[in-house]
Design a protein around this motif. Structure first.
Motif, PDB file in Angstrom:
ATOM      1  N   ILE A 167       0.829  -1.208   0.000  1.00 23.46           N
ATOM      2  CA  ILE A 167       0.000   0.000   0.000  1.00 23.46           C
ATOM      3  C   ILE A 167       0.861   1.255   0.000  1.00 23.46           C
ATOM      4  O   ILE A 167       0.615   2.196  -0.767  1.00 23.46           O
ATOM      5  CB  ILE A 167      -0.952  -0.004   1.213  1.00 23.46           C
ATOM      6  CG1 ILE A 167      -1.988  -1.121   1.069  1.00 23.46           C
ATOM      7  CG2 ILE A 167      -1.649   1.344   1.361  1.00 23.46           C
ATOM      8  CD1 ILE A 167      -2.859  -1.309   2.292  1.00 23.46           C
ATOM      9  N   SER A 219       2.616   1.586  -3.390  1.00 17.57           N
ATOM     10  CA  SER A 219       1.659   1.973  -4.438  1.00 17.57           C
ATOM     11  C   SER A 219       1.281   3.440  -4.310  1.00 17.57           C
ATOM     12  O   SER A 219       1.187   4.162  -5.308  1.00 17.57           O
ATOM     13  CB  SER A 219       0.413   1.093  -4.360  1.00 17.57           C
ATOM     14  OG  SER A 219       0.738  -0.265  -4.544  1.00 17.57           O
ATOM     15  N   THR A 220       1.052   3.886  -3.077  1.00 16.24           N
ATOM     16  CA  THR A 220       0.711   5.289  -2.844  1.00 16.24           C
ATOM     17  C   THR A 220       1.846   6.204  -3.269  1.00 16.24           C
ATOM     18  O   THR A 220       1.626   7.243  -3.905  1.00 16.24           O
ATOM     19  CB  THR A 220       0.380   5.521  -1.358  1.00 16.24           C
ATOM     20  OG1 THR A 220      -0.702   4.666  -0.970  1.00 16.24           O
ATOM     21  CG2 THR A 220       0.002   6.962  -1.105  1.00 16.24           C
ATOM     22  N   ARG A 263       2.089   6.287  -7.071  1.00 17.52           N
ATOM     23  CA  ARG A 263       0.970   7.063  -7.622  1.00 17.52           C
ATOM     24  C   ARG A 263       1.212   8.557  -7.422  1.00 17.52           C
ATOM     25  O   ARG A 263       0.928   9.367  -8.309  1.00 17.52           O
ATOM     26  CB  ARG A 263      -0.340   6.636  -6.946  1.00 17.52           C
ATOM     27  CG  ARG A 263      -1.565   7.431  -7.366  1.00 17.52           C
ATOM     28  CD  ARG A 263      -1.844   7.299  -8.857  1.00 17.52           C
ATOM     29  NE  ARG A 263      -2.982   8.101  -9.267  1.00 17.52           N
ATOM     30  CZ  ARG A 263      -3.295   8.363 -10.526  1.00 17.52           C
ATOM     31  NH1 ARG A 263      -2.558   7.857 -11.507  1.00 17.52           N
ATOM     32  NH2 ARG A 263      -4.334   9.108 -10.828  1.00 17.52           N
ATOM     33  N   LEU A 264       1.765   8.919  -6.273  1.00 17.36           N
ATOM     34  CA  LEU A 264       2.059  10.326  -5.996  1.00 17.36           C
ATOM     35  C   LEU A 264       3.112  10.849  -6.965  1.00 17.36           C
ATOM     36  O   LEU A 264       2.991  11.962  -7.485  1.00 17.36           O
ATOM     37  CB  LEU A 264       2.533  10.477  -4.552  1.00 17.36           C
ATOM     38  CG  LEU A 264       2.775  11.909  -4.064  1.00 17.36           C
ATOM     39  CD1 LEU A 264       1.498  12.722  -4.142  1.00 17.36           C
ATOM     40  CD2 LEU A 264       3.306  11.897  -2.637  1.00 17.36           C
TER      41      LEU A 264
END
Length: 260
Positions: A14, A17-18, A21-22
């Motif tokens: 998580i 992935s965050t 994505r950022l």
């Protein structure tokens, strides 16, 4: 069997992935070109107004704005800033007089609206309460970005109530195509809100919410606090400075003085 390894693995996935994505959303780490625009396509420009000198500089920057290209202008002003709202109305009246209907020009009516949001921080406001007022401002920014700000209702006794211009439902705009700001702290929260909307990839936000930040003409040797935050975090598509000295320091893009 212990579930701890699975929980740790899930947490790592998580967080990774965050983070990825950022990086994908932040313009500094993933520069992209603006999508092609069809002739006559409605375009929404969102303009963040500060107060006093910031407002005067902004309208000097926009002196050559073509209303046939940016068919709808949304202005954001802070509560109590009647000066900026009145200047926006004067600017729109001037635009209407120079709007030329010519072959190939946009057939979409030229419209505008002005929205009022709470101040991120009032003058002499204690730092202890600043996070609360900033959060209120951020929530208001989401409302304006996600829906046409012509839907925002102003207080009945507000002098800015006269600035509201009604646009037919068929011509209402969604996310701004472009956001332009030049200094006020409110601009940082508007841009943060736009990045959060892009982070979650909400429908209709594709290719929109691009940002341009123009540093104040008064900043000769160093950026303002807003500029430092936006540049340091890579949150804007283009950072414009008005002194070559700042450009040589790698603080932004210099194409000459933008304020007349």
């Amino acid at each position: 069997m212990s579930t701890l390894p699975y929980m740790l693995a899930a947490t790592v996935v998580i967080v990774a992935s965050t983070f990825l994505r950022l990086l994908y959303v932040l313009p500094a780490f993933n520069p992209t070109k603006s999508p092609p625009r069809l002739r006559g396509q409605p375009t929404r420009l969102l303009i963040v107004l500060g107060s006093g000198g910031h407002t005067s500089e902004m309208f000097s920057l926009l002196h050559a704005l073509d209303p046939n290209l940016y068919t709808h202008r949304s202005y954001i002003v802070s509560s109590g800033d009647d000066f900026s709202a009145s200047k926006a109305m004067e600017f729109e009246k001037a635009l209407e007089t120079k709007r030329v209907y010519k072959r190939g020009a946009s057939l979409v009516p030229s419209t505008y609206d002005i929205s009022v949001i709470p101040r991120a921080r009032n003058v002499h406001q204690p730092l202890l309460t600043t996070p609360i007022s900033s959060l209120r401002c951020l929530v208001a920014c989401f409302t304006i970005l996600r829906a046409p700000s012509i839907q925002q209702r102003l207080p009945a006794d507000s002098k800015q109530n006269q600035t509201r211009k009604v646009v037919p439902d068929a011509l209402r705009y969604t996310y701004p195509d472009l956001i332009i700001a030049n200094g006020p702290a409110t601009a940082v929260l508007v841009i943060v809100a736009s990045l959060m909307l892009r982070f979650f990839h909400l429908r209709g936000s594709e290719g929109k919410l691009r940002t341009i930040y123009v540093e104040s003409w008064a900043r000769v040797n160093s950026l303002s606090l807003s500029g430092k935050i936006l540049v340091g975090c890579g949150m804007v598509n283009r950072m414009m400075v008005q002194w070559d000295n700042l450009s040589r320091k790698g603080r932004g893009e210099f194409i000459g003085a933008l304020v007349q």
